[in-house]
Design a protein around this motif. Structure first.
Motif, PDB file in Angstrom:
ATOM      1  N   THR A   5      26.930  29.985  44.351  1.00  0.00           N
ATOM      2  CA  THR A   5      27.892  30.605  44.986  1.00  0.00           C
ATOM      3  C   THR A   5      27.940  32.203  45.652  1.00  0.00           C
ATOM      4  N   GLY A   6      26.360  32.908  45.485  1.00  0.00           N
ATOM      5  CA  GLY A   6      26.456  33.992  45.690  1.00  0.00           C
ATOM      6  C   GLY A   6      25.938  33.288  47.777  1.00  0.00           C
ATOM      7  N   LYS A   7      26.181  32.690  48.244  1.00  0.00           N
ATOM      8  CA  LYS A   7      26.152  32.264  49.750  1.00  0.00           C
ATOM      9  C   LYS A   7      27.218  32.024  50.062  1.00  0.00           C
ATOM     10  N   LEU A   8      27.931  31.527  49.629  1.00  0.00           N
ATOM     11  CA  LEU A   8      29.157  32.106  49.808  1.00  0.00           C
ATOM     12  C   LEU A   8      29.876  32.654  51.183  1.00  0.00           C
ATOM     13  N   THR A   9      31.116  32.752  52.006  1.00  0.00           N
ATOM     14  CA  THR A   9      30.948  33.085  53.164  1.00  0.00           C
ATOM     15  C   THR A   9      31.893  34.325  52.956  1.00  0.00           C
ATOM     16  N   ASP A  10      33.274  34.358  52.863  1.00  0.00           N
ATOM     17  CA  ASP A  10      34.058  35.052  52.375  1.00  0.00           C
ATOM     18  C   ASP A  10      34.440  35.461  51.319  1.00  0.00           C
ATOM     19  N   PRO A  11      33.680  37.041  50.900  1.00  0.00           N
ATOM     20  CA  PRO A  11      33.773  37.444  49.434  1.00  0.00           C
ATOM     21  C   PRO A  11      34.800  37.295  48.931  1.00  0.00           C
ATOM     22  N   ALA A  12      36.209  37.184  49.160  1.00  0.00           N
ATOM     23  CA  ALA A  12      37.115  36.902  47.861  1.00  0.00           C
ATOM     24  C   ALA A  12      37.179  35.376  47.963  1.00  0.00           C
ATOM     25  N   VAL A  13      36.703  34.679  48.485  1.00  0.00           N
ATOM     26  CA  VAL A  13      36.640  33.372  47.700  1.00  0.00           C
ATOM     27  C   VAL A  13      35.462  33.040  46.580  1.00  0.00           C
ATOM     28  N   ARG A  14      34.182  33.900  47.552  1.00  0.00           N
ATOM     29  CA  ARG A  14      33.077  34.151  46.543  1.00  0.00           C
ATOM     30  C   ARG A  14      33.287  34.776  45.043  1.00  0.00           C
ATOM     31  N   ALA A  15      34.499  35.270  45.051  1.00  0.00           N
ATOM     32  CA  ALA A  15      34.987  36.196  44.356  1.00  0.00           C
ATOM     33  C   ALA A  15      35.881  35.061  42.885  1.00  0.00           C
ATOM     34  N   PHE A  16      36.438  34.604  43.763  1.00  0.00           N
ATOM     35  CA  PHE A  16      37.495  33.211  42.509  1.00  0.00           C
ATOM     36  C   PHE A  16      36.443  32.619  42.341  1.00  0.00           C
ATOM     37  N   ASP A  22      32.323  31.676  35.942  1.00  0.00           N
ATOM     38  CA  ASP A  22      32.058  32.410  34.664  1.00  0.00           C
ATOM     39  C   ASP A  22      33.225  32.814  32.932  1.00  0.00           C
ATOM     40  N   GLY A  23      34.128  31.548  33.729  1.00  0.00           N
ATOM     41  CA  GLY A  23      35.027  32.177  32.666  1.00  0.00           C
ATOM     42  C   GLY A  23      36.239  33.315  32.167  1.00  0.00           C
ATOM     43  N   ASP A  24      36.209  33.909  33.598  1.00  0.00           N
ATOM     44  CA  ASP A  24      37.240  34.771  33.870  1.00  0.00           C
ATOM     45  C   ASP A  24      38.323  34.995  34.437  1.00  0.00           C
ATOM     46  N   GLN A  25      39.131  34.993  33.479  1.00  0.00           N
ATOM     47  CA  GLN A  25      40.901  34.966  34.023  1.00  0.00           C
ATOM     48  C   GLN A  25      41.105  36.264  34.427  1.00  0.00           C
ATOM     49  N   GLU A  26      41.158  37.270  33.407  1.00  0.00           N
ATOM     50  CA  GLU A  26      40.926  38.418  34.250  1.00  0.00           C
ATOM     51  C   GLU A  26      40.772  38.544  36.038  1.00  0.00           C
ATOM     52  N   ARG A  45      53.007  25.032  42.593  1.00  0.00           N
ATOM     53  CA  ARG A  45      52.651  24.781  41.418  1.00  0.00           C
ATOM     54  C   ARG A  45      53.038  26.598  40.903  1.00  0.00           C
ATOM     55  N   ASP A  46      53.128  27.447  39.943  1.00  0.00           N
ATOM     56  CA  ASP A  46      53.116  28.008  39.117  1.00  0.00           C
ATOM     57  C   ASP A  46      51.906  28.471  38.845  1.00  0.00           C
ATOM     58  N   VAL A  47      51.242  29.710  40.115  1.00  0.00           N
ATOM     59  CA  VAL A  47      49.929  30.164  39.930  1.00  0.00           C
ATOM     60  C   VAL A  47      48.821  30.429  38.499  1.00  0.00           C
ATOM     61  N   ALA A  48      50.181  30.655  38.012  1.00  0.00           N
ATOM     62  CA  ALA A  48      48.799  31.319  36.499  1.00  0.00           C
ATOM     63  C   ALA A  48      49.809  30.178  36.009  1.00  0.00           C
ATOM     64  N   ASP A  52      46.044  28.757  34.187  1.00  0.00           N
ATOM     65  CA  ASP A  52      45.614  28.722  32.525  1.00  0.00           C
ATOM     66  C   ASP A  52      44.722  27.158  32.769  1.00  0.00           C
ATOM     67  N   ARG A  53      46.157  26.272  32.851  1.00  0.00           N
ATOM     68  CA  ARG A  53      46.057  25.353  32.530  1.00  0.00           C
ATOM     69  C   ARG A  53      44.696  24.277  33.420  1.00  0.00           C
ATOM     70  N   GLU A  54      44.544  24.269  33.715  1.00  0.00           N
ATOM     71  CA  GLU A  54      43.489  23.373  35.023  1.00  0.00           C
ATOM     72  C   GLU A  54      42.417  23.599  35.128  1.00  0.00           C
ATOM     73  N   ILE A  55      42.077  25.264  34.851  1.00  0.00           N
ATOM     74  CA  ILE A  55      40.600  26.159  35.009  1.00  0.00           C
ATOM     75  C   ILE A  55      40.332  26.519  33.742  1.00  0.00           C
ATOM     76  N   PHE A  56      40.985  27.721  32.774  1.00  0.00           N
ATOM     77  CA  PHE A  56      40.354  28.345  31.636  1.00  0.00           C
ATOM     78  C   PHE A  56      39.960  27.758  30.576  1.00  0.00           C
ATOM     79  N   SER A  57      41.930  27.543  30.759  1.00  0.00           N
ATOM     80  CA  SER A  57      41.483  26.750  28.737  1.00  0.00           C
ATOM     81  C   SER A  57      41.011  24.763  28.750  1.00  0.00           C
ATOM     82  N   SER A  58      40.728  24.176  29.890  1.00  0.00           N
ATOM     83  CA  SER A  58      40.101  23.705  30.318  1.00  0.00           C
ATOM     84  C   SER A  58      38.672  22.970  30.889  1.00  0.00           C
ATOM     85  N   ARG A  59      37.904  24.505  30.673  1.00  0.00           N
ATOM     86  CA  ARG A  59      36.825  25.077  30.816  1.00  0.00           C
ATOM     87  C   ARG A  59      36.130  24.376  32.661  1.00  0.00           C
TER      88      ARG A  59
END
Length: 108
Positions: A5-16, A22-26, A45-48, A52-59
């Motif tokens: 992940t640290g080698k990803l080129t775009d800083p925003a994509v890397r942060a995402f 990291d399981g950090d929804q905030e 789709r509704d982003v939030a 929540d459903r496809e990433i954070f609630s489902s790890r």
């Protein structure tokens, strides 16, 4: 072979990707613009709710296999507790100030 992940080129994509793994929804929501949009397999789709459903609630977890388009297009081995593991593609529209205005994902 995956890209660290640290080698990803775009800083925003890397942060995402870091926030997802990291399981950090905030942190994930903070990298998005307030009016960010997204699509899953071509359907908006509704982003939030989707995050929540496809990433954070489902790890959810992203193992990046390939990047292109200055790091704004990824091929990812994505897994979560709902769907298991699948090869997915991700495209990110990043603003000039380094936030994600839109992302699209789907089967690769």
């Amino acid at each position: 072979m995956t890209i660290k992940t640290g080698k990803l080129t775009d800083p925003a994509v890397r942060a995402f990707v870091n926030a997802v793994n990291d399981g950090d929804q905030e942190a994930c929501l903070s990298i998005l613009t307030p009016d960010a949009t997204m699509a899953d397999d071509g359907s908006d789709r509704d982003v939030a709710q989707w995050i929540d459903r496809e990433i954070f609630s489902s790890r959810g977890h992203m193992d990046v296999v390939n990047e292109s388009n200055r790091g704004q297009d990824l091929v990812v081995n994505y897994r979560n507790d709902t769907w298991g593991e699948m090869r997915t593609r991700w495209h990110f529209d990043v603003t000039g100030d380094g936030h994600i205005a839109r992302f699209e994902t789907g089967q690769a």
